[in-house]
Write an enzyme that holds these catalytic residues in place. Structure first.
Site, PDB file in Angstrom:
ATOM      1  CB  SER A 152      13.174  18.418  18.070  1.00 53.47           C
ATOM      2  OG  SER A 152      14.577  18.388  18.087  1.00 53.47           O
ATOM      3  CD  GLU A 153      15.948  13.059  18.935  1.00 54.28           C
ATOM      4  OE1 GLU A 153      15.083  13.488  18.148  1.00 54.28           O
ATOM      5  OE2 GLU A 153      17.031  12.569  18.565  1.00 54.28           O
TER       6      GLU A 153
END
Lengths: 209, 233
Positions: A47-48
């Protein structure tokens, strides 16, 4: 018969997810690919906003406001999760360490250009991490409806919408067919059941082999 | 001299003035410096340039600063879910600069690390590349992005010791560590200030050299933007 969204997700999972991969799934429909994980396949989701090893949604009452995904949804951690800063997260992306990203699109061109961040006639909300993901990830897979709601082609010769990346798409899965982009050429890989090539060419502006 | 202030207002008092360039940590409403944002809101300073991944929602985070017409320019990667911003942007009251998220993070990191510019493939061939130098390395095209500095960084940690060594919690870390390094003055708020020696030096995320003023926040609301849960079977 065209594939349903559910089937597109399942196809993407079956074809693209390999055991041990590090994968970033885009916000919205691509997130659902995680719910179609083939048996025996384990991938670590990035998840960035700063997490590797994203877990499922929390049980009711166990949500933690300090633990969200890039879509700002509450999530959980796994035994092998790790947290890091946004700079480390995008170094991971830009440095080519993420094996695969699956994203949605507004338009894809026959040379693999992607437009997915500016919706025509609507306020510009920003590209978020999409430009970084398509520029840095080893493999970019796009999922989208083959044509727009008004029937307009989304698979075009040249994108009319502002680009997210140039020649970045490796594979496109629509409700009608699967295409691969190799050396600037678009190749038909597979069609949904009962879709024939003539029908496909009619609703596809892009040229393909 | 102690870096610790009794409240957010006191921690910012000497610094706040009109037209500041302020970096604010957080991703969405996660890991945002709630107390410091409120103190800036109450100070009524205006003409601000805010650098933050998002601009809050209409009611939460940086949103109220917009409603109060304190922000002149916003540098962010994504500003959806905010009607005030949309309105002010359309009316020309707010200047909006959109930067890819990874480029934003790296521009801030570069500023803190003394790197004036760097080359990235992100945004090549898009509007982001407009007016920027393009160079080819090993057959691939890259665009030049410059470091992003600020007058003030407001960041949010989980715990800090009295020297200002900070630990973040989970994904509330996000942009906070880089922003702590990239401004002339960094003011940090944490949920708990603990005795020096009680945090493991192996696990410090932001060393105290980057933290100039420190305050223990109060009344954390920690709003959740999108509550998603599953049922126990």
């Amino acid at each position: 018969m065209a594939w349903s969204l559910e089937q597109i997700c399942s196809i993407a999972a079956k074809y693209e997810l390999k055991n041990g991969m590090y994968v970033n799934l885009g916000i919205g429909i691509p997130t659902d690919v995680a719910n179609h994980m083939p048996d025996g396949v384990n991938v670590l989701l990035q998840s960035e906003n700063g997490m590797l090893g994203m877990g499922p949604f929390p049980y009711k009452g166990e949500e933690d406001p300090d633990l969200i995904n890039a879509g700002k949804q509450t999530i959980t951690q796994l035994p092998n999760s790790s947290y890091f800063s946004s700079a480390d997260s995008f170094a991971m992306v830009r440095g080519g360490h993420i094996d695969l990203t699956i994203l949605g699109a507004l338009q894809v061109s026959q040379t693999g250009d992607l437009a997915n961040w500016m919706i025509p006639g609507k306020m510009v909300k920003g590209m978020g991490g999409a430009m970084d993901l398509v520029a840095g990830t080893k493999r970019v897979v796009i999922m989208m409806e083959h044509t727009a709601k008004n029937g307009e082609a989304k698979l075009v010769k040249q994108c009319s919408l502002p680009l997210t990346g140039v020649g970045v798409v490796n594979r496109l899965i629509t409700n009608l067919a699967i295409f691969d982009f190799i050396d600037g050429k678009m190749l038909l890989k597979e069609m949904a059941p009962d879709v024939n090539i003539e029908q496909l060419r009619i609703c596809t502006e892009a040229e393909f082999d | 001299m102690s870096k610790i202030f009794h409240n957010a207002e006191a921690a910012l008092k000497e610094i706040l003035r009109d037209n500041l360039v302020i970096m604010a940590g957080g991703f969405g409403l996660c890991g945002i410096p709630e107390n410091l944002i409120k103190a800036i809101y109450d100070s009524k300073i205006t003409g601000l340039t805010i650098i933050s991944n998002n601009c809050g929602t209409d009611e939460e985070g940086l949103g109220p600063l917009l409603k109060n017409y304190q922000i002149k320019k916003m540098i962010a990667s994504y500003v959806g879910e905010n009607k005030t911003l949309e309105q002010q942007s359309i009316n020309g009251q707010l200047e909006l600069e959109l930067t890819p998220q990874g480029t934003l993070a790296e521009r801030i990191r570069a500023a803190g690390a003394g790197i004036p510019a760097f080359f990235t493939a992100t945004g090549y061939g898009t509007v982001v590349a407009k007016g920027k130098e393009i160079r080819e390395f090993n057959g691939k095209k890259y665009i030049m992005e410059t470091a992003l500095h600020a007058d003030l960084a407001i960041i949010k940690g989980w715990k800090a010791d009295k020297a200002g060594n900070i630990v973040y919690n989970k994904t509330a870390r996000n942009f906070n560590p880089m922003m702590a390094t990239a401004a002339k003055t960094t003011v940090a708020e944490v949920e708990e200030i603990v005795e020096s020696g009680s945090l493991d030096p192996n696990n410090i995320h932001t060393p105290c050299i980057y933290v100039h003023h420190l305050v223990q926040g109060i009344n954390y609301r920690k709003p959740i933007e999108k509550l998603t849960v599953r049922e126990k079977i």
